[in-house]
Scaffold this active site. Structure first.
Site, PDB file in Angstrom:
ATOM      1  N   SER A 109       0.827  -1.221   0.000  1.00 28.72           N
ATOM      2  CA  SER A 109       0.000   0.000   0.000  1.00 28.72           C
ATOM      3  C   SER A 109       0.855   1.262   0.000  1.00 28.72           C
ATOM      4  CB  SER A 109      -0.930   0.007   1.210  1.00 28.72           C
ATOM      5  OG  SER A 109      -0.184   0.150   2.390  1.00 28.72           O
ATOM      6  N   SER A 110       2.102   1.164   0.472  1.00 33.60           N
ATOM      7  CA  SER A 110       2.967   2.361   0.509  1.00 33.60           C
ATOM      8  C   SER A 110       4.436   1.949   0.605  1.00 33.60           C
ATOM      9  CB  SER A 110       2.595   3.234   1.720  1.00 33.60           C
ATOM     10  OG  SER A 110       2.986   2.593   2.916  1.00 33.60           O
TER      11      SER A 110
ATOM     12  N   ASP B  89      -4.314  -9.500   5.905  1.00 29.06           N
ATOM     13  CA  ASP B  89      -3.644  -9.017   7.102  1.00 29.06           C
ATOM     14  C   ASP B  89      -2.625 -10.103   7.434  1.00 29.06           C
ATOM     15  OD1 ASP B  89      -2.843  -8.603   9.823  1.00 29.06           O
ATOM     16  OD2 ASP B  89      -4.523  -7.215  10.015  1.00 29.06           O
TER      17      ASP B  89
ATOM     18  N   SER C 126      14.515  -6.956   6.963  1.00 25.04           N
ATOM     19  CA  SER C 126      14.899  -6.769   8.358  1.00 25.04           C
ATOM     20  C   SER C 126      15.118  -5.269   8.528  1.00 25.04           C
ATOM     21  CB  SER C 126      16.149  -7.594   8.671  1.00 25.04           C
ATOM     22  OG  SER C 126      16.618  -7.331   9.962  1.00 25.04           O
TER      23      SER C 126
ATOM     24  N   TYR D 290      10.543  -3.088  18.372  1.00 25.80           N
ATOM     25  CA  TYR D 290      10.762  -3.124  16.913  1.00 25.80           C
ATOM     26  C   TYR D 290      12.066  -3.868  16.635  1.00 25.80           C
ATOM     27  CZ  TYR D 290      11.707  -1.655  12.149  1.00 25.80           C
ATOM     28  OH  TYR D 290      11.996  -1.657  10.803  1.00 25.80           O
ATOM     29  N   SER D 291      13.123  -3.492  17.358  1.00 29.78           N
ATOM     30  CA  SER D 291      14.406  -4.176  17.188  1.00 29.78           C
ATOM     31  C   SER D 291      14.256  -5.671  17.487  1.00 29.78           C
ATOM     32  CB  SER D 291      15.468  -3.584  18.112  1.00 29.78           C
ATOM     33  OG  SER D 291      16.144  -2.516  17.489  1.00 29.78           O
TER      34      SER D 291
ATOM     35  N   LYS E 244      12.859  -7.521  14.644  1.00 31.70           N
ATOM     36  CA  LYS E 244      13.802  -7.676  13.528  1.00 31.70           C
ATOM     37  C   LYS E 244      14.949  -8.628  13.901  1.00 31.70           C
ATOM     38  CE  LYS E 244      11.658  -4.932  10.592  1.00 31.70           C
ATOM     39  NZ  LYS E 244      11.039  -5.445   9.354  1.00 31.70           N
TER      40      LYS E 244
HETATM   41  N1  NAP Z   1      11.277   3.154   6.446  1.00 30.27           N
HETATM   42  C1  NAP Z   1      12.363   2.797   7.079  1.00 30.27           C
HETATM   43  O1  NAP Z   1      13.179   3.651   7.474  1.00 30.27           O
HETATM   44  C2  NAP Z   1      12.656   1.331   7.345  1.00 30.27           C
HETATM   45  C3  NAP Z   1      13.918   0.998   7.850  1.00 30.27           C
HETATM   46  C4  NAP Z   1      14.226  -0.324   8.080  1.00 30.27           C
HETATM   47  C5  NAP Z   1      13.305  -1.311   7.807  1.00 30.27           C
HETATM   48  N2  NAP Z   1      12.075  -0.993   7.317  1.00 30.27           N
HETATM   49  C6  NAP Z   1      11.126  -2.095   7.064  1.00 30.27           C
HETATM   50  O2  NAP Z   1      10.653  -2.043   5.734  1.00 30.27           O
HETATM   51  C7  NAP Z   1       9.369  -2.638   5.655  1.00 30.27           C
HETATM   52  C8  NAP Z   1       8.434  -1.729   4.893  1.00 30.27           C
HETATM   53  O3  NAP Z   1       8.282  -0.521   5.605  1.00 30.27           O
HETATM   54  P1  NAP Z   1       8.075   0.896   4.914  1.00 30.27           P
HETATM   55  O4  NAP Z   1       9.169   1.757   5.404  1.00 30.27           O
HETATM   56  O5  NAP Z   1       7.846   0.782   3.467  1.00 30.27           O
HETATM   57  O6  NAP Z   1       6.750   1.386   5.710  1.00 30.27           O
HETATM   58  P2  NAP Z   1       5.278   1.700   5.224  1.00 30.27           P
HETATM   59  O7  NAP Z   1       5.298   2.696   4.123  1.00 30.27           O
HETATM   60  O8  NAP Z   1       4.528   2.013   6.467  1.00 30.27           O
HETATM   61  O9  NAP Z   1       4.760   0.303   4.627  1.00 30.27           O
HETATM   62  C9  NAP Z   1       4.469  -0.794   5.455  1.00 30.27           C
HETATM   63  C10 NAP Z   1       3.536  -1.724   4.732  1.00 30.27           C
HETATM   64  O10 NAP Z   1       3.244  -2.838   5.603  1.00 30.27           O
HETATM   65  C11 NAP Z   1       1.825  -2.976   5.667  1.00 30.27           C
HETATM   66  N3  NAP Z   1       1.366  -3.586   6.906  1.00 30.27           N
HETATM   67  C12 NAP Z   1       1.595  -3.192   8.177  1.00 30.27           C
HETATM   68  N4  NAP Z   1       0.970  -4.004   9.043  1.00 30.27           N
HETATM   69  C13 NAP Z   1       0.317  -4.939   8.289  1.00 30.27           C
HETATM   70  C14 NAP Z   1      -0.499  -6.050   8.585  1.00 30.27           C
HETATM   71  N5  NAP Z   1      -0.805  -6.394   9.847  1.00 30.27           N
HETATM   72  N6  NAP Z   1      -1.002  -6.788   7.567  1.00 30.27           N
HETATM   73  C15 NAP Z   1      -0.722  -6.445   6.289  1.00 30.27           C
HETATM   74  N7  NAP Z   1       0.047  -5.416   5.924  1.00 30.27           N
HETATM   75  C16 NAP Z   1       0.561  -4.663   6.930  1.00 30.27           C
HETATM   76  C17 NAP Z   1       1.299  -1.567   5.520  1.00 30.27           C
HETATM   77  O11 NAP Z   1      -0.075  -1.590   5.211  1.00 30.27           O
HETATM   78  P3  NAP Z   1      -1.067  -0.410   5.726  1.00 30.27           P
HETATM   79  O12 NAP Z   1      -0.826   0.729   4.799  1.00 30.27           O
HETATM   80  O13 NAP Z   1      -2.420  -1.010   5.611  1.00 30.27           O
HETATM   81  O14 NAP Z   1      -0.683  -0.108   7.154  1.00 30.27           O
HETATM   82  C18 NAP Z   1       2.196  -1.077   4.389  1.00 30.27           C
HETATM   83  O15 NAP Z   1       1.752  -1.563   3.152  1.00 30.27           O
HETATM   84  C19 NAP Z   1       8.942  -2.920   7.093  1.00 30.27           C
HETATM   85  O16 NAP Z   1       9.163  -4.284   7.369  1.00 30.27           O
HETATM   86  C20 NAP Z   1       9.875  -2.049   7.922  1.00 30.27           C
HETATM   87  O17 NAP Z   1      10.109  -2.560   9.195  1.00 30.27           O
HETATM   88  C21 NAP Z   1      11.725   0.324   7.091  1.00 30.27           C
END
Ligand code: NAP
Length: 264
Positions: free
Chosen positions: A9-10, A47, A125, A139-140, A143
């Site tokens: 979704s994002s 979900d 991760s 969160y850590s 991961k």
């Molecule tokens: N951004 C950073 O700085 C960063 C750094 C390190 C790791 N990561 C990791 O990268 C991954 C993606 O994150 P992002 O940064 O792209 O964040 P994001 O834009 O918030 O995207 C997260 C995605 O996960 C979905 N999601 C969350 N809970 C869910 C659930 N229970 N069931 C189904 N879908 C769910 C969200 O859906 P909804 O829109 O419906 O909530 C969204 O599509 C995550 O695993 C995050 O931990 C991110």
């Protein structure tokens, strides 16, 4: 290739789905709410905490395509605040989404990948999976759980033709920051006076971080490699340096450096 990505979704999921579909792959992506859909991507409503819904989604891909070549397990969320103040429900949501979500998908795709004699599992991760980040302790932990699980999975599936890769992003500007569930508790702020400042720093670093398409390009390049590495850190120079320092410095020194960065 037939590619299944969770959480499109994002952020990373959206950019990765867009890029891989543009490259000509057959892309399936999961969402849990109504979103504007990319025309060349197949959407599945899931979900990731719901094992039955995950099984049904994987089954749907198998019925249509007969195979799944790549799973990109991306869906995730974060809770923020002193570990002392996290509620049982928040901790459960954190672990159920980030860790059990991965477990559900891997368990569902593995029988098909085993039959195929091939498959790729790419797990998102974080740098926070390599070091415990203050005020993001759970969160850590989620991961770190992914890291331990994938290390074992990699060895268990090696001789089955399955390749496991762990991607550890640093700070990126995505929807992640806005969806973080923070402890709003005034008592937490009072008890941990550095909480607000440290969290402000985290959010500042994230919103000024790299663009998600950088990560999408990395995932695409991993998929194209015949022999990808097991782990990739995708981050700024400073954050890659912190990963190196964590590996080579005595724990006491590294804690001093990380603590001073967060003014702790
Ligand atoms: N951004 C950073 O700085 C960063 C750094 C390190 C790791 N990561 C990791 O990268 C991954 C993606 O994150 P992002 O940064 O792209 O964040 P994001 O834009 O918030 O995207 C997260 C995605 O996960 C979905 N999601 C969350 N809970 C869910 C659930 N229970 N069931 C189904 N879908 C769910 C969200 O859906 P909804 O829109 O419906 O909530 C969204 O599509 C995550 O695993 C995050 O931990 C991110």
């Amino acid at each position: 290739m037939v590619i299944l990505i969770t959480g499109i979704s994002s952020g990373f999921g959206l950019e990765t789905a867009r890029l891989l579909a543009h490259e000509g792959h057959t892309v399936y992506g999961t969402v849990r709410r109504e979103v504007e859909q990319l025309p060349s991507v197949n959407y599945l409503k899931v979900d990731v905490r719901d094992r039955e819904a995950v099984n049904a989604a994987v089954q749907q891909v198998i019925e249509k395509e007969g195979r799944i070549d790549v799973l990109v397990n991306n869906a995730g969320m974060g809770i923020g605040g002193p570990v002392e103040f996290a509620t049982e429900e928040e901790v459960k949501e954190q672990m159920d989404t980030n860790f059990m979500g991965l477990v559900h998908f891997v368990t569902a795709v593995l029988p098909h990948m085993r039959k195929q004699g091939s498959g790729r599992i790419i797990a998102l991760s974080s740098i926070g999976g390599l070091m415990g980040l203050p005020f993001q302790g759970f969160y850590s932990a989620s991961k770190f759980a992914i890291e331990g699980y994938c290390e074992a999975l990699r060895l268990e599936t090696k001789k089955l033709g399955i390749i496991v890769t762990v991607v550890r992003p640093g700070d990126f500007s995505t929807g992640f920051t806005a969806s973080r569930k923070k402890t709003p508790n005034a008592e937490a702020m009072k008890a941990y006076q550095t909480y607000a400042e440290s969290m402000g720093k985290v959010e500042h670093d994230e919103t000024g971080g790299l663009k998600p398409r950088v990560l999408a390009r990395k995932i695409s390049s991993i998929i194209q490699k015949e022999h990808p590495r097991y782990g990739y850190v995708v981050a700024s120079f400073e954050q890659r340096l912190s990963v190196l320092l964590k590996r080579i410095l005595p724990a006491k020194w590294f804690a001093l450096i990380l603590g001073s960065y967060y003014k702790l």
